[in-house]
Motif scaffolding. Structure first.
Motif, PDB file in Angstrom:
ATOM      1  N   PRO A   1       0.828  -1.304   0.112  1.00 50.04           N
ATOM      2  CA  PRO A   1      -0.033   0.142  -0.162  1.00 50.04           C
ATOM      3  C   PRO A   1       0.908   1.162  -0.046  1.00 50.04           C
ATOM      4  N   ALA A   2       2.012   1.328   0.315  1.00 55.47           N
ATOM      5  CA  ALA A   2       2.811   2.530   0.400  1.00 55.47           C
ATOM      6  C   ALA A   2       3.331   2.855  -1.014  1.00 55.47           C
ATOM      7  N   ASP A   3       3.198   1.925  -2.020  1.00 58.39           N
ATOM      8  CA  ASP A   3       3.120   2.241  -3.436  1.00 58.39           C
ATOM      9  C   ASP A   3       2.263   3.402  -3.996  1.00 58.39           C
ATOM     10  N   ALA A   4       1.244   3.177  -3.360  1.00 57.86           N
ATOM     11  CA  ALA A   4      -0.068   4.139  -3.740  1.00 57.86           C
ATOM     12  C   ALA A   4       0.394   5.816  -3.432  1.00 57.86           C
ATOM     13  N   PHE A   5       1.148   6.010  -2.281  1.00 57.17           N
ATOM     14  CA  PHE A   5       1.645   7.251  -1.991  1.00 57.17           C
ATOM     15  C   PHE A   5       2.854   7.624  -2.492  1.00 57.17           C
ATOM     16  N   TYR A   6       3.605   6.502  -2.852  1.00 57.82           N
ATOM     17  CA  TYR A   6       4.879   6.775  -3.618  1.00 57.82           C
ATOM     18  C   TYR A   6       4.631   7.256  -5.315  1.00 57.82           C
ATOM     19  N   LEU A   7       3.424   6.664  -5.561  1.00 50.83           N
ATOM     20  CA  LEU A   7       3.186   6.918  -6.910  1.00 50.83           C
ATOM     21  C   LEU A   7       2.496   8.342  -7.074  1.00 50.83           C
ATOM     22  N   GLY A   8       1.733   8.605  -5.964  1.00 45.86           N
ATOM     23  CA  GLY A   8       1.106   9.860  -5.836  1.00 45.86           C
ATOM     24  C   GLY A   8       2.017  10.920  -5.602  1.00 45.86           C
ATOM     25  N   SER A   9       3.045  10.720  -5.103  1.00 47.13           N
ATOM     26  CA  SER A   9       4.029  11.844  -4.723  1.00 47.13           C
ATOM     27  C   SER A   9       4.745  12.030  -6.015  1.00 47.13           C
ATOM     28  N   TYR A  10       5.088  11.228  -6.895  1.00 52.26           N
ATOM     29  CA  TYR A  10       5.543  11.390  -8.078  1.00 52.26           C
ATOM     30  C   TYR A  10       4.550  12.395  -8.950  1.00 52.26           C
ATOM     31  N   VAL A  11       3.328  12.230  -8.906  1.00 59.22           N
ATOM     32  CA  VAL A  11       2.635  12.726  -9.786  1.00 59.22           C
ATOM     33  C   VAL A  11       2.366  14.317  -9.132  1.00 59.22           C
ATOM     34  N   VAL A  12       2.302  14.711  -8.097  1.00 58.43           N
ATOM     35  CA  VAL A  12       2.423  15.878  -7.554  1.00 58.43           C
ATOM     36  C   VAL A  12       3.737  16.679  -7.708  1.00 58.43           C
ATOM     37  N   LEU A  13       4.742  16.011  -7.495  1.00 56.89           N
ATOM     38  CA  LEU A  13       6.050  16.451  -7.493  1.00 56.89           C
ATOM     39  C   LEU A  13       6.191  17.011  -8.950  1.00 56.89           C
ATOM     40  N   ILE A  14       5.828  16.240 -10.056  1.00 55.12           N
ATOM     41  CA  ILE A  14       6.145  16.483 -11.487  1.00 55.12           C
ATOM     42  C   ILE A  14       5.061  17.647 -11.597  1.00 55.12           C
ATOM     43  N   GLY A  15       4.002  17.490 -11.093  1.00 53.63           N
ATOM     44  CA  GLY A  15       2.909  18.478 -11.511  1.00 53.63           C
ATOM     45  C   GLY A  15       3.529  19.847 -10.998  1.00 53.63           C
ATOM     46  N   GLY A  16       3.954  20.059  -9.621  1.00 53.60           N
ATOM     47  CA  GLY A  16       4.389  21.236  -8.988  1.00 53.60           C
ATOM     48  C   GLY A  16       5.508  21.848  -9.878  1.00 53.60           C
ATOM     49  N   MET A  17       6.588  20.893 -10.263  1.00 58.41           N
ATOM     50  CA  MET A  17       7.699  21.355 -10.975  1.00 58.41           C
ATOM     51  C   MET A  17       7.415  21.709 -12.362  1.00 58.41           C
ATOM     52  N   VAL A  18       6.370  21.106 -12.997  1.00 62.76           N
ATOM     53  CA  VAL A  18       6.088  21.754 -14.568  1.00 62.76           C
ATOM     54  C   VAL A  18       5.497  23.031 -14.343  1.00 62.76           C
ATOM     55  N   VAL A  19       4.719  23.225 -13.220  1.00 62.35           N
ATOM     56  CA  VAL A  19       4.176  24.825 -13.088  1.00 62.35           C
ATOM     57  C   VAL A  19       5.200  25.564 -12.608  1.00 62.35           C
ATOM     58  N   ALA A  20       6.223  25.331 -12.078  1.00 61.95           N
ATOM     59  CA  ALA A  20       7.395  26.252 -12.078  1.00 61.95           C
ATOM     60  C   ALA A  20       8.139  26.645 -13.104  1.00 61.95           C
ATOM     61  N   VAL A  21       8.134  25.307 -14.161  1.00 62.82           N
ATOM     62  CA  VAL A  21       8.923  25.657 -15.491  1.00 62.82           C
ATOM     63  C   VAL A  21       7.866  26.355 -16.454  1.00 62.82           C
ATOM     64  N   THR A  22       6.696  26.276 -16.493  1.00 68.30           N
ATOM     65  CA  THR A  22       5.928  26.872 -17.437  1.00 68.30           C
ATOM     66  C   THR A  22       5.925  28.661 -16.931  1.00 68.30           C
ATOM     67  N   SER A  23       5.893  28.603 -15.604  1.00 69.81           N
ATOM     68  CA  SER A  23       5.575  30.137 -15.268  1.00 69.81           C
ATOM     69  C   SER A  23       7.038  31.024 -15.656  1.00 69.81           C
ATOM     70  N   LYS A  24       8.160  30.347 -15.927  1.00 67.52           N
ATOM     71  CA  LYS A  24       9.415  30.876 -16.083  1.00 67.52           C
ATOM     72  C   LYS A  24       9.560  30.453 -17.481  1.00 67.52           C
ATOM     73  N   ARG A  25       9.747  31.763 -18.284  1.00 66.61           N
ATOM     74  CA  ARG A  25      10.374  31.326 -19.695  1.00 66.61           C
ATOM     75  C   ARG A  25      11.692  31.122 -19.819  1.00 66.61           C
ATOM     76  N   LEU A  26      11.897  29.785 -20.664  1.00 65.87           N
ATOM     77  CA  LEU A  26      13.019  29.066 -20.845  1.00 65.87           C
ATOM     78  C   LEU A  26      13.894  29.755 -22.034  1.00 65.87           C
ATOM     79  N   ASN A  27      14.574  30.578 -21.609  1.00 66.37           N
ATOM     80  CA  ASN A  27      15.536  31.401 -22.655  1.00 66.37           C
ATOM     81  C   ASN A  27      17.048  30.881 -22.517  1.00 66.37           C
ATOM     82  N   LEU A  28      17.097  29.744 -22.956  1.00 66.07           N
ATOM     83  CA  LEU A  28      18.316  29.027 -22.643  1.00 66.07           C
ATOM     84  C   LEU A  28      19.416  29.138 -23.823  1.00 66.07           C
ATOM     85  N   ASP A  29      20.627  29.252 -23.671  1.00 65.64           N
ATOM     86  CA  ASP A  29      21.636  29.384 -24.606  1.00 65.64           C
ATOM     87  C   ASP A  29      21.899  27.994 -25.324  1.00 65.64           C
ATOM     88  N   ILE A  30      22.776  27.698 -26.362  1.00 62.58           N
ATOM     89  CA  ILE A  30      22.909  26.614 -27.042  1.00 62.58           C
ATOM     90  C   ILE A  30      23.336  25.596 -26.152  1.00 62.58           C
TER      91      ILE A  30
END
Length: 351
Positions: free
Chosen positions: A119-148
């Motif tokens: 049953p711990a894997d249900a929370f481990y899976l959920g942690s990946y979903v919300v972590l990825i979601g939160g970090m994707v929001v951070a990426v989309t809120s910041k324009r990625l003007n990266l060099d080559i």
């Protein structure tokens, strides 16, 4: 009035950024010393002692709980530059890791089981979903003007992460074709050859028959002990493990893909915030993600490539503790910078 102001100043000093960061560093150093001093098994049969395993869970779960609290503090504050939803996702990820660690510790230490899925894997899976979601929001809120060269570095880290993940999660057939599989079959053949050549001698047959009788007797004597060890867990726990066992490969594959995705997002965030005013906090977040990747890849490698040798509480699992503490320090630094920048703007307006 004076006592009230003294209490408020004392509480604010205890929750100051410097105090919280020092507390996190002290927790990390204590955990590192604990792992370094006591992570050596007593013997191959006894393994690691129970008190050590409990200590590793305390350090790991305590770090994730502390990180969740400081992330939720950022979520409640309207002054966060990265946005409240970013810290809500990261805070939920830390909380889910804490709950999963508690459940996995109960399954391992109390029930004495080592299941592929629990049953711990249900929370481990959920942690990946919300972590990825939160970090994707951070990426989309910041324009990625990266060099080559930054895009090249991001592609290189992504390729490295994918290569390590494929090596860890590769099926046995792939590893055999690539020459990475262990030569277990060759050892069996070489061990069986002397037995076939010695069958023509009568003394060898007598000795082997005696050894077989002794082995049967020892197996019969050890059978009740093994049954008692298996009956230690309740029936509903054993039934649940049997129901969840078929999903082991898919869940492990999701973990590996999620680790690679987190690694890529963390690198993008690190490059996006590099050199800015809030770069310190996101450097900590990137380092936390790298630590999580190292700990999880090591765990998966020991579980797949080195079967039969893994024991919970190995030295490199300290990276799980480091990951939680670095997530917490990143949240503390961003809260401190955000509140200080707002206070400085207010002081300039008042002036």
């Amino acid at each position: 009035m004076s006592s009230t102001s003294e209490k408020s100043s004392t509480s604010s000093s205890l929750l100051s950024a410097q105090t919280l960061v020092i507390a996190g560093i002290v927790w990390a150093v204590m955990a590192l010393l604990f792992f370094l001093l006591f992570s050596v098994p007593l013997s191959a049969e006894e393994g690691l002692p129970l008190w050590y395993s409990i200590g590793t869970y305390i350090f790991e779960c305590g770090a994730y709980l502390g990180a969740a609290l400081v992330c939720f503090r950022n979520w409640q504050s309207p002054h966060m530059v990265s946005g409240r939803n970013v810290w809500l996702g990261i805070g939920l990820g830390m909380l889910f890791y804490f709950i999963a660690g508690v459940l996995f510790g109960i399954w391992e230490l109390y029930f004495g089981l080592d299941p592929d899925v629990s049953p711990a894997d249900a929370f481990y899976l959920g942690s990946y979903v919300v972590l990825i979601g939160g970090m994707v929001v951070a990426v989309t809120s910041k324009r990625l003007n990266l060099d080559i060269w930054q895009w090249g570095l991001l592609a290189g880290i992504a390729a490295f992460g994918i290569a390590v993940a494929i090596w860890v999660a590769a099926p046995d057939s792939w590893r055999t074709q690539l020459g990475m599989a262990p030569a277990a079959t060759q050892e069996v053949v070489t061990e069986s050859e002397p037995a076939t050549t010695a069958t023509g001698r009568a003394p060898a047959l007598e000795n082997s028959s005696k050894l077989q009788v002794k082995a049967a007797a020892t197996d019969a004597a050890s059978a009740p002990e093994e049954e008692e060890a298996e009956i230690k867990a309740p029936g509903w726990v054993m039934a649940l493990d049997k129901q969840l066992a078929p999903y082991a490969y898919a869940i492990n594959l999701f973990y590996i893909v999620g680790d690679v995705f987190l690694l890529i997002i963390a690198t993008a965030l690190l490059l996006a915030f590099w050199g800015g005013r809030f770069s310190q906090s996101w450097r900590m977040i990137a380092a936390a993600t790298f630590s999580l990747y190292i700990g999880d890849m090591y765990f998966k490698w020991r579980d797949t490539q080195a079967e039969g040798t893994y024991q919970s509480g190995s030295l490199l699992e300290i990276f799980f503790v480091f990951s939680a503490i670095l997530f917490g320090i990143g949240a503390i630094l961003e809260h401190d910078i955000s509140t200080r920048s707002r206070q400085s703007r207010r002081s300039r307006r008042a002036a």
